[in-house]
Design a protein around this motif. Sequence first.
Motif, PDB file in Angstrom:
ATOM      1  N   SER A 150       0.809  -1.227   0.000  1.00  0.00           N
ATOM      2  CA  SER A 150       0.000   0.000   0.000  1.00  0.00           C
ATOM      3  C   SER A 150       0.833   1.265   0.000  1.00  0.00           C
ATOM      4  O   SER A 150       0.303   2.353  -0.207  1.00  0.00           O
TER       5      SER A 150
ATOM      6  N   GLN B  87       1.629   5.524   4.383  1.00  0.00           N
ATOM      7  CA  GLN B  87       0.348   5.979   4.882  1.00  0.00           C
ATOM      8  C   GLN B  87       0.569   7.111   5.888  1.00  0.00           C
ATOM      9  O   GLN B  87       1.368   6.981   6.803  1.00  0.00           O
TER      10      GLN B  87
ATOM     11  N   GLY C  71       1.253  10.659   0.054  1.00  0.00           N
ATOM     12  CA  GLY C  71       1.835   9.326   0.007  1.00  0.00           C
ATOM     13  C   GLY C  71       3.317   9.289  -0.268  1.00  0.00           C
ATOM     14  O   GLY C  71       3.867   8.218  -0.581  1.00  0.00           O
TER      15      GLY C  71
END
Length: 472
Positions: A81, A84, A89
Amino acid sequence: MSGNVYQRDADRTRRLPVLVTSAAGWALVAGLLALPEFGAVLQFAAEVLPLGAGASSLADSIPTLISRGTIPNQGAYVPGSGWQGTFLGLSPAGAWALRVSLAFLYGGVWCVWLWYGYRLWRREYRDADWTPRDDAVRGFARHRWGQFGLVVVVLFLILALFAPALGPTTMERNVEDPFSYEVSYYDEDAGAVQTVTVGQANLDSTSQGIPERNVGLFSYDRYNRYHPFGTLPSGQDLFTAVALGARVSLFIGLVAITVSAAVSAALALISAYYGGLVDLAIVLLSDATQSLPQLLVVIMLSVVLSQTWIAGLYNGAVLLSLIFALTGWPSLWRAVRGPALQVSERAWVDAADGYGLDSPRTMLRHIFPFVVGYLLVYASMSLGGIIIGAAGLSFLGLGVTAPTPEWGRLVNVGQPLLTTVSWHIAVMPGVLIVIVVTGFNALGDGIRDAIDSETNLENEEEASAAASGAGG
């Protein structure tokens, strides 16, 4: 010759893009530039002055463009991912670099706008077509060593002014109350994002001179925190301490040199104008002050006055500034006294007295403008010495009180680890001290050569000779 040069300079100025055509327009744009950082100005005022908790809360509530809240750099890396919690990002290193770049870009825009304001005033509002200051500015434009010093000083000023926003973390989270804050990180064993107090993360990220206990330059610790200059033996972020230490050093240097310059300039004007017994009394006072070893006097006064109310202002920085000013004015006074004595014997000073102009006005209007250049030269050179002196006192455990960061104290903390893998603790602030002091000295050299009439004359003659040779 000077008039022709000024005319060419004026023509170049008129060809510049016309952003504003009046002082009101320039001030309006300056106000718009200052608005995004108004909250940061209030925060610094609340930090330096005893304004109370209400002022600090008000300053914290005003958003600023270049801040850690706007561009956060702390987050957790989740496999699959990405990062975070960081800005857009980005990695913590990327977000921090973006914030730092914006801060220096913003400072550079201010420098350009201030220079444009000077050009606008010179072109539209100044009565005289030419003044000796124009030759000084042109002389400095050809002085590469002085320009190097100016660049260093400007970068140092931006670092100090934007210190709270430039660090990867804050002073409160890093030093003052680390166990009241938490950071998020990805725990590989648990396979999930966990939280830990900043204090505990610092204890696990110490730099103590061995590979197993060291977070070096441009490194991440195990909690996904980025440290541009590594960490201290306590695990605190070094760059945050260096940036905030630059603000303390700048404050001490500017306050000390401003007070010292004001005292020395006033005494130089008085001694030059009145002469006789007044000049002799000031000479004796200067000799008596200079006969005392300044470092020992500064150490003694800082210890004796450490329990007074003034020692509590800005954690001792105000007291240290005043001590440096009151013990260092004789050197500036001696540098300005000679030129002031020469100017006081000029015909226009006698003419001003003959017209009945009062003494203070005569000194300020007809003597001070001719010695202010010398004051700027020696003040810029002395400022570097004050920064070194403040760092030396902090190295000895005196001066600014802990936990306020100061470059000399950081060097002292890292000195035992200088030959280990944790060398960055002492080297980074030490290198910055050398660069900043060199920059102030180079700036002083550039100003001195720029205002020196003989140097300007030689430059004009060289330019004329070169033009004649090219024409032949």
